[in-house]
Design a protein around this motif. Structure first.
Motif, mmCIF file in Angstrom:
data_model
loop_
_atom_site.group_PDB
_atom_site.id
_atom_site.type_symbol
_atom_site.label_atom_id
_atom_site.label_comp_id
_atom_site.label_asym_id
_atom_site.label_seq_id
_atom_site.Cartn_x
_atom_site.Cartn_y
_atom_site.Cartn_z
ATOM 1 N N LYS A 110 5.048 -9.310 0.880
ATOM 2 C CA LYS A 110 3.652 -8.908 1.012
ATOM 3 C C LYS A 110 3.567 -7.782 2.036
ATOM 4 O O LYS A 110 3.863 -7.989 3.210
ATOM 5 C CB LYS A 110 2.777 -10.082 1.463
ATOM 6 C CG LYS A 110 1.335 -9.675 1.738
ATOM 7 C CD LYS A 110 0.553 -10.790 2.396
ATOM 8 C CE LYS A 110 -0.764 -10.256 2.936
ATOM 9 N NZ LYS A 110 -1.541 -11.300 3.641
ATOM 10 N N ASN A 116 -0.313 -1.847 3.256
ATOM 11 C CA ASN A 116 -0.952 -2.652 2.214
ATOM 12 C C ASN A 116 -2.268 -2.014 1.771
ATOM 13 O O ASN A 116 -2.544 -1.881 0.567
ATOM 14 C CB ASN A 116 -1.183 -4.070 2.724
ATOM 15 C CG ASN A 116 -1.505 -5.046 1.608
ATOM 16 O OD1 ASN A 116 -1.020 -4.911 0.487
ATOM 17 N ND2 ASN A 116 -2.329 -6.033 1.908
ATOM 18 N N ALA A 144 -0.210 -9.341 -3.751
ATOM 19 C CA ALA A 144 -1.041 -8.136 -3.733
ATOM 20 C C ALA A 144 -2.506 -8.496 -3.934
ATOM 21 O O ALA A 144 -2.832 -9.493 -4.586
ATOM 22 C CB ALA A 144 -0.588 -7.169 -4.824
#
Length: 260
Positions: A110, A116, A144
């Motif tokens: 992640k 991100n 995600a």
């Protein structure tokens, strides 16, 4: 029977400095995203967190970010796509090495912070991240934000993808999280966080700051481990879900989307 995963970003200290309460977080969540040394973390922190995760039967994942300890990986860094790809692969490899020493394995990835967020806005960055993951191990699960470029890139590349929403972040009408420049970006009230998770998991709806209802389907809920309120929110969310009959599972045990 409804199932869900609870995940948390942990291992975000460095050297003698601790951020968050990893022990308490790992007692409530079922998967851990461990910092890999770029935005936070170091070999000893990674090792310690892996050991604690094993005790709680929590699956472990890599939490790669920008090489920005000073800014905790929350500042945007613009770099070539091949450098993003290799930096993601490098960080996964670092955690994999520590996992092997503890006789366990990394099962998911992640991205952290600005990396991100930027992958939700840029198809090129999203694809660079998924190339980095696939190049290391195509069996790794990608976590995600639901409906993001990163989510779609993961599906298109053949990775298993877990769609994510947050217990402790507020949302705007477009489905994106509120920018951290605003005080209301973080939810630090247990009751408010529990209410948001109940709406997401049981009703399939994110309620934005404006009151707009956004349909959503998620596999995992994140609670931030670096927030002082994290352990209390994680415990309250877990208790509510269990009372509602929701089964909590580590990411490797979830039925996740994958393009055949």
């Amino acid at each position: 029977m409804k199932t869900i995963n609870l995940n948390s970003d942990v291992g975000e200290g460095f050297g003698v400095y601790d951020i968050g309460n990893d022990g308490d977080m790992l007692a409530s969540v079922s998967s851990a995203n461990i910092a890999c040394g770029f935005h936070a973390g170091d070999p000893n922190v990674m090792s310690r967190v892996i050991k604690t995760a094993k005790k709680h039967n929590v699956s472990i994942g890599a939490h790669p970010g920008f090489n920005d300890i000073w800014g905790f990986g929350r500042r945007k860094i613009y770099m070539p796509m091949d450098e993003i790809e290799t930096s993601v692969a490098y960080q996964i490899g670092a955690l994999q090495a520590m996992a092997v020493i503890e006789n366990t394995k990394v099962t998911h990835v992640k991205p952290h912070g600005a990396l991100n967020n930027m992958s939700s806005e840029s198809k090129d960055i999203a694809e660079a991240i998924t190339r980095g993951i696939s190049g290391v191990d195509k069996n790794l699960i990608l976590v995600a934000v639901a409906g993001s470029y990163l989510f779609n890139s993961g599906i298109e590349s053949g990775l298993k993808v877990a769609s994510e929403a947050y217990a402790d972040r507020s949302y705007e009408d477009d489905g994106n999280m509120t920018s951290r420049q605003f005080d209301h970006a973080m939810i630090r009230n247990e009751e408010q966080a529990v209410k948001q998770v109940r709406s997401i998991v049981l009703d399939g709806i994110i309620i934005a700051n404006s009151g707009k209802k956004i349909p959503v389907s998620v596999d995992t809920i994140c609670i931030h481990g670096d927030e002082p309120t994290g352990p209390a929110i994680a415990s309250a969310v877990k208790e509510m879900l269990e009372k509602e009959g929701v089964i909590l599972k580590p990411l490797p045990e979830m039925q996740l989307r994958q393009q055949k």
